[in-house]
Write an enzyme that holds these catalytic residues in place. Structure first.
Site, PDB file in Angstrom:
ATOM      1  N   PRO A   2       3.030   4.927 -83.911  1.00  0.00           N
ATOM      2  CA  PRO A   2       2.473   6.290 -83.877  1.00  0.00           C
ATOM      3  C   PRO A   2       2.074   6.659 -82.450  1.00  0.00           C
ATOM      4  O   PRO A   2       1.601   5.822 -81.700  1.00  0.00           O
ATOM      5  CB  PRO A   2       1.220   6.195 -84.760  1.00  0.00           C
ATOM      6  CG  PRO A   2       1.257   4.870 -85.401  1.00  0.00           C
ATOM      7  CD  PRO A   2       2.174   3.996 -84.603  1.00  0.00           C
ATOM      8  N   LYS A  55      -4.268   4.454 -79.367  1.00  0.00           N
ATOM      9  CA  LYS A  55      -3.655   4.248 -80.675  1.00  0.00           C
ATOM     10  C   LYS A  55      -4.582   3.544 -81.659  1.00  0.00           C
ATOM     11  O   LYS A  55      -4.158   3.132 -82.734  1.00  0.00           O
ATOM     12  CB  LYS A  55      -2.339   3.498 -80.499  1.00  0.00           C
ATOM     13  CG  LYS A  55      -1.327   4.403 -79.798  1.00  0.00           C
ATOM     14  CD  LYS A  55      -0.076   3.719 -79.408  1.00  0.00           C
ATOM     15  CE  LYS A  55       0.830   4.752 -78.716  1.00  0.00           C
ATOM     16  NZ  LYS A  55       2.064   4.173 -78.237  1.00  0.00           N
ATOM     17  N   ASN A 174       6.084   7.419 -76.478  1.00  0.00           N
ATOM     18  CA  ASN A 174       7.422   7.322 -75.900  1.00  0.00           C
ATOM     19  C   ASN A 174       8.118   8.675 -75.736  1.00  0.00           C
ATOM     20  O   ASN A 174       8.920   8.848 -74.837  1.00  0.00           O
ATOM     21  CB  ASN A 174       8.287   6.390 -76.746  1.00  0.00           C
ATOM     22  CG  ASN A 174       9.432   5.821 -75.946  1.00  0.00           C
ATOM     23  OD1 ASN A 174       9.247   5.417 -74.793  1.00  0.00           O
ATOM     24  ND2 ASN A 174      10.612   5.821 -76.534  1.00  0.00           N
ATOM     25  N   ARG A 269      12.006   0.338 -74.438  1.00  0.00           N
ATOM     26  CA  ARG A 269      11.852   1.660 -75.065  1.00  0.00           C
ATOM     27  C   ARG A 269      12.885   2.622 -74.488  1.00  0.00           C
ATOM     28  O   ARG A 269      13.206   2.563 -73.295  1.00  0.00           O
ATOM     29  CB  ARG A 269      10.435   2.213 -74.786  1.00  0.00           C
ATOM     30  CG  ARG A 269       9.313   1.278 -75.161  1.00  0.00           C
ATOM     31  CD  ARG A 269       9.299   0.930 -76.633  1.00  0.00           C
ATOM     32  NE  ARG A 269       9.182   2.090 -77.499  1.00  0.00           N
ATOM     33  CZ  ARG A 269       8.017   2.674 -77.813  1.00  0.00           C
ATOM     34  NH1 ARG A 269       6.886   2.213 -77.330  1.00  0.00           N
ATOM     35  NH2 ARG A 269       7.993   3.719 -78.625  1.00  0.00           N
TER      36      ARG A 269
END
Ligand code: ZN
Length: 301
Positions: A2, A55, A174, A269
């Protein structure tokens, strides 16, 4: 994973529903939490506040008890009116915090523990986060100072990897990593030592704007489900607004060049960029990525 803004919105929804309310029921499928609840019952305490730190989601109860959770890939918080049917199976329930009106149910939450203010400050599992981009105290100057300090210590670190580092600035995920670098015209693979103060300022400013706009989008949604999936960005109009993320092989909205994608950093990523609008600066040849038109969804969320 998330995005920080998803956690922020989940925390805000929790705050609105159960903040300031007395806990009337507490259940957990996690033995570690159950033991604390046996010794120091949750029922009767007031939910003082719910906050996000990057997060992580922190729920503060009166009497110095803090429930710290991280959703990782799988977890989600749901809010239900008391008596309303849950949309996930009871076997996936890890935590229930009940008030007179609401049930906050944590499903599949892999990381959950109780802390006191003191143990939280000492705890190394909850990382010491950088300033949260969405907090009221966050300033562009402060964000730039953090980036610059990190850059001095890590001159070879690539900027897009640093933008994701929650210890430098907390909250950016990201998607916005790529978007922020594009908006500032910064090639995401550039080393920190090549990034100017002005570029840092632009990136921090865009980071704050994008995160705030994304949170503002959630206004009016009311109480909803905030899960580990970034379902909000799957909306069509949202896709239209992204500059480069998920647009590998498509034309840059600004110059028409092909948007590239390349896996970056130890976490591999996906990073998206326009080689024209975000020129390479540094030693060696410009990094090259895939620019074949593909369905980005198949690659990575
Ligand atoms: Zn371009």
């Amino acid at each position: 994973m998330p995005e920080g803004d998803t956690i922020y919105r989940a925390a805000r929804a929790l705050q609105r529903a159960i903040g300031g309310k007395v806990v009337t029921g507490f259940e957990t499928g996690l033995a570690k939490l159950a033991r604390v609840n046996d010794d120091r019952p949750l029922v009767g305490r007031v939910v003082e506040k719910v906050e996000s730190r990057g997060k992580w989601c922190l729920i503060y109860f009166s009497g110095d008890l803090i429930l710290v959770t991280h959703m990782l890939m799988s977890g989600s918080w749901h809010l239900y009116r008391v008596g309303e049917r849950w949309r996930m199976g009871r076997d996936k329930m890890r935590v229930v915090i009940r008030t007179a009106d609401w049930e906050a149910v944590g499903f599949n939450i892999p990381v959950a523990e109780f802390h006191t203010e003191r143990s939280l400050a000492r705890n190394s599992q909850v990382p010491k986060l950088g300033p949260d981009i969405l907090s009221d105290e966050f300033t562009v100057e402060g964000g730039v100072a953090g980036l610059a300090a990190y850059g001095r210590e890590n001159p070879d670190a690539e900027i897009a990897v640093v933008l994701l580092n929650q210890q430098v600035m907390a909250g950016l995920g990201n998607v916005y990593k790529s978007e922020v670098a594009f908006a500032a015209g910064v090639n995401p693979f550039r080393a920190m030592r090549t990034i100017t103060a002005r570029e840092m300022e632009l990136m921090v400013d865009f980071a704050q704007r994008y995160m705030r706009a994304n949170v503002a989008d959630g206004v009016g949604e009311g109480i909803a489900t905030y899960s580990g999936n970034r379902r909000t960005t799957r909306a069509m109009d949202r896709e239209e607004r992204l500059w480069v993320y998920g647009r590998q092989g498509e034309e840059c909205r600004q110059c028409g060049a092909r948007v590239m994608m390349r896996k970056q950093g130890v976490q591999a990523r996906s990073t998206y960029w326009c080689p024209e609008c975000q020129p390479w600066m540094g030693d060696g040849p410009a990094p090259v990525g895939r620019s074949v038109v593909v369905r980005a969804r198949r690659f990575e969320r």
